[in-house]
Design an enzyme around this catalytic site. Structure first.
Site, PDB file in Angstrom:
ATOM      1  N   ALA A  92       0.871  -1.174   0.000  1.00  0.00           N
ATOM      2  CA  ALA A  92       0.000   0.000   0.000  1.00  0.00           C
ATOM      3  C   ALA A  92       0.912   1.229   0.000  1.00  0.00           C
ATOM      4  O   ALA A  92       2.080   1.144   0.390  1.00  0.00           O
ATOM      5  CB  ALA A  92      -0.881  -0.021   1.239  1.00  0.00           C
ATOM      6  N   GLY A 143       0.655  -4.891   0.843  1.00  0.00           N
ATOM      7  CA  GLY A 143      -0.519  -4.940  -0.028  1.00  0.00           C
ATOM      8  C   GLY A 143      -0.230  -5.614  -1.364  1.00  0.00           C
ATOM      9  O   GLY A 143      -1.142  -6.158  -1.994  1.00  0.00           O
ATOM     10  N   GLU A 155      -0.671  -9.172  -0.669  1.00  0.00           N
ATOM     11  CA  GLU A 155      -2.106  -9.381  -0.430  1.00  0.00           C
ATOM     12  C   GLU A 155      -2.899  -9.371  -1.744  1.00  0.00           C
ATOM     13  O   GLU A 155      -3.821 -10.165  -1.937  1.00  0.00           O
ATOM     14  CB  GLU A 155      -2.622  -8.299   0.529  1.00  0.00           C
ATOM     15  CG  GLU A 155      -2.013  -8.452   1.913  1.00  0.00           C
ATOM     16  CD  GLU A 155      -2.286  -7.270   2.821  1.00  0.00           C
ATOM     17  OE1 GLU A 155      -1.861  -6.146   2.480  1.00  0.00           O
ATOM     18  OE2 GLU A 155      -2.926  -7.452   3.868  1.00  0.00           O
ATOM     19  N   GLU A 209       4.464  -5.025   7.264  1.00  0.00           N
ATOM     20  CA  GLU A 209       3.725  -3.915   7.884  1.00  0.00           C
ATOM     21  C   GLU A 209       4.115  -3.680   9.336  1.00  0.00           C
ATOM     22  O   GLU A 209       4.063  -2.560   9.829  1.00  0.00           O
ATOM     23  CB  GLU A 209       2.212  -4.182   7.808  1.00  0.00           C
ATOM     24  CG  GLU A 209       1.622  -4.105   6.408  1.00  0.00           C
ATOM     25  CD  GLU A 209       1.664  -5.421   5.641  1.00  0.00           C
ATOM     26  OE1 GLU A 209       2.419  -6.338   6.037  1.00  0.00           O
ATOM     27  OE2 GLU A 209       0.926  -5.530   4.644  1.00  0.00           O
TER      28      GLU A 209
END
Ligand code: CAA
Length: 257
Positions: free
Chosen positions: A65, A108, A111, A131
């Site tokens: 992200a 992300g 993911e 993270e």
């Protein structure tokens, strides 16, 4: 809609979405993920498309992200806008979708790859859920999908240490289905996508739906769900065609109905 941060191409019945923010290693900012969601929504409606490939660059599938975009956000703001809603469009996509992953697939990025139906990785891939190094945890399904893919011990290891896993470790852990040299990645994935796209589209979609249902159901519920959908396939012309083609020793010509 014209796209600035992704490239959408079509070749036969296969569409490829390439994440294209090289300077930020394809960090998954909101505008890029809105484009991905928009493209997927159009591809789902496009009867000519039977399979989608999601990919990045040789250096990065996606490095996570967008940390710079996220760092100053406040809780109520992201609650109201439902941060990462568009990222989940990959998991909601109903047609087959393959992740072609090379380079960094972190946070992300890992993911997003796990939301695809399967992952084919290049030898240089590095997966990770780092993270925890940022004072947060995975927030786009990583804690839930990683454990289902690799089991508790490795999922805990990855999420708690934040370390990276190379492609061979990911293959041994069943996170990916195949590992190939970097320069063979797109060709290998396209070959798989072409095979899928040549099948009956509704049957492929029902197969995907049934496999994914196993994550939400007990074994007996899942088997029952499978049996009902299997039986329903006998209403399709493609079941008749597939079985007739076998008996007549020829290739089936599916009509997606
Ligand atoms: N968000 C925003 N920008 C990022 C980014 C990210 N996730 N990852 C890399 N970038 C940017 C860098 O800031 C840098 O930009 P500038 O040139 O403007 O400084 C550019 O991409 C190139 O990155 P590096 O210079 O760091 O490249 P490198 O080769 O030295 O290192 C890397 C590569 C190890 C992947 C490193 O960039 C890195 O650690 N990135 C962050 C990885 C990460 O923590 N991902 C998790 C994000 S949080 C998340 O995903 C939350 C969630 O689950 C919802």
């Amino acid at each position: 809609m014209g796209y600035d941060m992704i490239e959408l191409t079509k070749d036969g019945s296969v569409a490829t979405i390439k994440l294209d923010r090289p300077k930020a290693l394809n960090a998954l900012c909101a505008p890029m993920m809105a484009e991905v969601a928009d493209a997927l929504s159009a591809l789902e409606k496009d009867d000519a498309i039977g399979c989608v490939i999601l990919t990045g660059s040789e250096k990065a599938f996606a490095a996570g992200a967008d940390i710079k975009e996220m760092s100053n956000l406040e809780y109520l703001e992201i609650y109201k806008t439902d941060l990462f809603h568009n990222h989940e469009s990959v998991a909601r996509f109903r047609k087959p979708i393959i992740a072609a992953v090379a380079g960094y697939a972190l946070g992300g990025g890992c993911e997003l790859a796990m939301m695809c139906d399967f992952i084919i990785a290049a030898e240089n891939t590095k997966f990770g859920q780092p993270e925890i190094n940022l004072g947060v945890m995975p927030g786009i399904g990583g804690t839930q999908r990683l454990i289902r893919a690799v089991g508790k011990s490795k999922a805990m290891d990855m999420c708690l240490t934040g370390r990276m896993m190379d492609a061979q470790e990911a293959l041994a852990a069943n996170l990916v289905s195949r590992v190939v040299p970097v320069d063979e990645l797109m060709e290998t994935v396209k070959e798989a996508a072409d095979k899928i796209a040549a099948q009956s589209q509704p049957i492929a979609m029902m197969t995907k739906e049934t496999i994914n249902a196993s994550f939400e159901m007990t074994l007996s519920q899942g088997v029952q769900f499978e049996r009902r959908l299997f039986q329903s396939m006998f209403t399709t012309a493609d079941q008749k065609e597939g079985m007739a083609a076998f008996s007549e020793k020829r290739k089936p010509h599916f009509k997606n109905k």
